[in-house]
Design an enzyme around this catalytic site. Structure first.
Site, PDB file in Angstrom:
ATOM      1  N   ARG A 140      11.134 -32.132  11.867  1.00 23.45           N
ATOM      2  CA  ARG A 140      10.126 -31.948  12.918  1.00 23.45           C
ATOM      3  C   ARG A 140       9.238 -30.734  12.661  1.00 23.45           C
ATOM      4  NH1 ARG A 140      14.794 -29.720  14.802  1.00 23.45           N
ATOM      5  NH2 ARG A 140      14.686 -27.817  16.051  1.00 23.45           N
ATOM      6  N   HIS A 141       9.728 -29.794  11.875  1.00 24.63           N
ATOM      7  CA  HIS A 141       8.936 -28.592  11.600  1.00 24.63           C
ATOM      8  C   HIS A 141       7.801 -28.863  10.616  1.00 24.63           C
ATOM      9  CE1 HIS A 141      11.830 -26.460  13.939  1.00 24.63           C
ATOM     10  NE2 HIS A 141      12.801 -26.939  13.177  1.00 24.63           N
ATOM     11  N   HIS A 183      11.662 -22.650   9.852  1.00 31.39           N
ATOM     12  CA  HIS A 183      10.780 -23.372  10.777  1.00 31.39           C
ATOM     13  C   HIS A 183       9.303 -23.325  10.400  1.00 31.39           C
ATOM     14  CE1 HIS A 183      13.686 -23.590  14.496  1.00 31.39           C
ATOM     15  NE2 HIS A 183      14.250 -23.992  13.362  1.00 31.39           N
ATOM     16  N   GLY A 224      -1.077  -5.199   8.923  1.00 28.68           N
ATOM     17  CA  GLY A 224      -2.375  -5.290   8.234  1.00 28.68           C
ATOM     18  C   GLY A 224      -2.324  -6.229   7.046  1.00 28.68           C
ATOM     19  N   CYS A 254       3.369  -2.760   3.923  1.00 36.99           N
ATOM     20  CA  CYS A 254       2.464  -1.667   4.272  1.00 36.99           C
ATOM     21  C   CYS A 254       3.179  -0.805   5.300  1.00 36.99           C
ATOM     22  CB  CYS A 254       1.101  -2.185   4.737  1.00 36.99           C
ATOM     23  SG  CYS A 254       1.073  -3.084   6.303  1.00 36.99           S
ATOM     24  N   GLY A 255       2.450  -0.037   6.095  1.00 38.41           N
ATOM     25  CA  GLY A 255       3.119   0.818   7.065  1.00 38.41           C
ATOM     26  C   GLY A 255       3.856   0.021   8.131  1.00 38.41           C
ATOM     27  N   THR A 256       3.182  -1.002   8.650  1.00 40.55           N
ATOM     28  CA  THR A 256       3.774  -1.830   9.706  1.00 40.55           C
ATOM     29  C   THR A 256       4.078  -3.252   9.256  1.00 40.55           C
ATOM     30  OG1 THR A 256       1.571  -2.522  10.400  1.00 40.55           O
ATOM     31  CG2 THR A 256       2.517  -0.593  11.518  1.00 40.55           C
ATOM     32  N   GLY A 257       3.460  -3.688   8.192  1.00 43.67           N
ATOM     33  CA  GLY A 257       3.522  -5.102   7.772  1.00 43.67           C
ATOM     34  C   GLY A 257       2.415  -5.926   8.411  1.00 43.67           C
ATOM     35  N   ASP A 295       0.876  -1.172   0.000  1.00 41.40           N
ATOM     36  CA  ASP A 295       0.000   0.000   0.000  1.00 41.40           C
ATOM     37  C   ASP A 295       0.915   1.224   0.000  1.00 41.40           C
ATOM     38  OD1 ASP A 295       0.846   0.439   2.620  1.00 41.40           O
ATOM     39  OD2 ASP A 295      -1.163   0.425   3.491  1.00 41.40           O
TER      40      ASP A 295
HETATM   41  C1  RB5 Z   1      -2.018   2.909   6.328  1.00 39.31           C
HETATM   42  O1  RB5 Z   1      -2.078   4.161   6.928  1.00 39.31           O
HETATM   43  C2  RB5 Z   1      -1.638   1.859   7.346  1.00 39.31           C
HETATM   44  O2  RB5 Z   1      -2.712   1.630   8.201  1.00 39.31           O
HETATM   45  C3  RB5 Z   1      -1.196   0.590   6.660  1.00 39.31           C
HETATM   46  O3  RB5 Z   1      -0.117   0.850   5.824  1.00 39.31           O
HETATM   47  C4  RB5 Z   1      -0.730  -0.534   7.543  1.00 39.31           C
HETATM   48  O4  RB5 Z   1       0.264  -0.121   8.437  1.00 39.31           O
HETATM   49  C5  RB5 Z   1      -1.741  -1.335   8.202  1.00 39.31           C
HETATM   50  O5  RB5 Z   1      -1.453  -2.309   8.916  1.00 39.31           O
END
Ligand code: RB5
Length: 149
Positions: free
Chosen positions: A131-132, A97, A69, A64-67, A7
């Protein structure tokens, strides 16, 4: 074939990873997005996940912003094991693993160089099996609604 997507929050690190794929002659399909205009991340996570689940791509990368979502969305697709990674150790271990088939990263968490590093580790590390394998099969059992304990 690698499926890749993002995104707006992950566009810059996705483009850095695409440069790495190009430089290394790794074929990829870019599921978008392509600009910094605000978009809805599940749309792009779903397209990458579908490519992997259908076998069109061996592995996927979604940013995305954090990975977080995109990992939540991708993990709703049957057959997907998407892992959010922020360091080299996790990028290696989730292949070894968990047999993760999608790497998720956050453009507001890591920089471009780190994203490229994690992608290269993820793409070049095989599953350990052994085992994994049994444990990963248990995840699939949960997905299929017949997990027995
Ligand atoms: C977008 O603002 C942000 O919510 C998206 O990139 C992501 O971090 C969601 O998990």
């Amino acid at each position: 074939m690698i499926a890749i997507g993002c995104d707006h929050g992950g566009l810059q690190i996705k483009n850095a990873v695409i440069d790495y794929l190009k430089e290394n002659g790794i074929s990829y399909t870019d599921c978008g997005c392509y600009t910094e205009e605000s978009v809805d991340y599940p749309e792009f996570a779903y397209q990458v996940a579908q490519n992997v689940a259908d076998g069109k791509a061996e592995l996927g990368i979604i940013c995305c912003g954090t990975g977080i979502g995109v990992s939540m969305a991708a993990n709703k697709v049957k057959g997907i094991r998407a892992a959010v990674c922020t360091d080299e150790f996790c990028a290696e271990m989730t292949r070894r693993h968990n047999n993760a088939n999608i790497l998720c990263m956050g453009g507001r968490v890591i920089d471009e160089a780190k994203a490229v590093k994690l992608a290269s580790i993820f793409l070049n590390t095989p599953f350990d099996g052994g085992r994994h394998e049994k444990r990963v099969n248990m995840i699939t059992d949960i997905e299929n609604g017949h997990f027995n304990i």
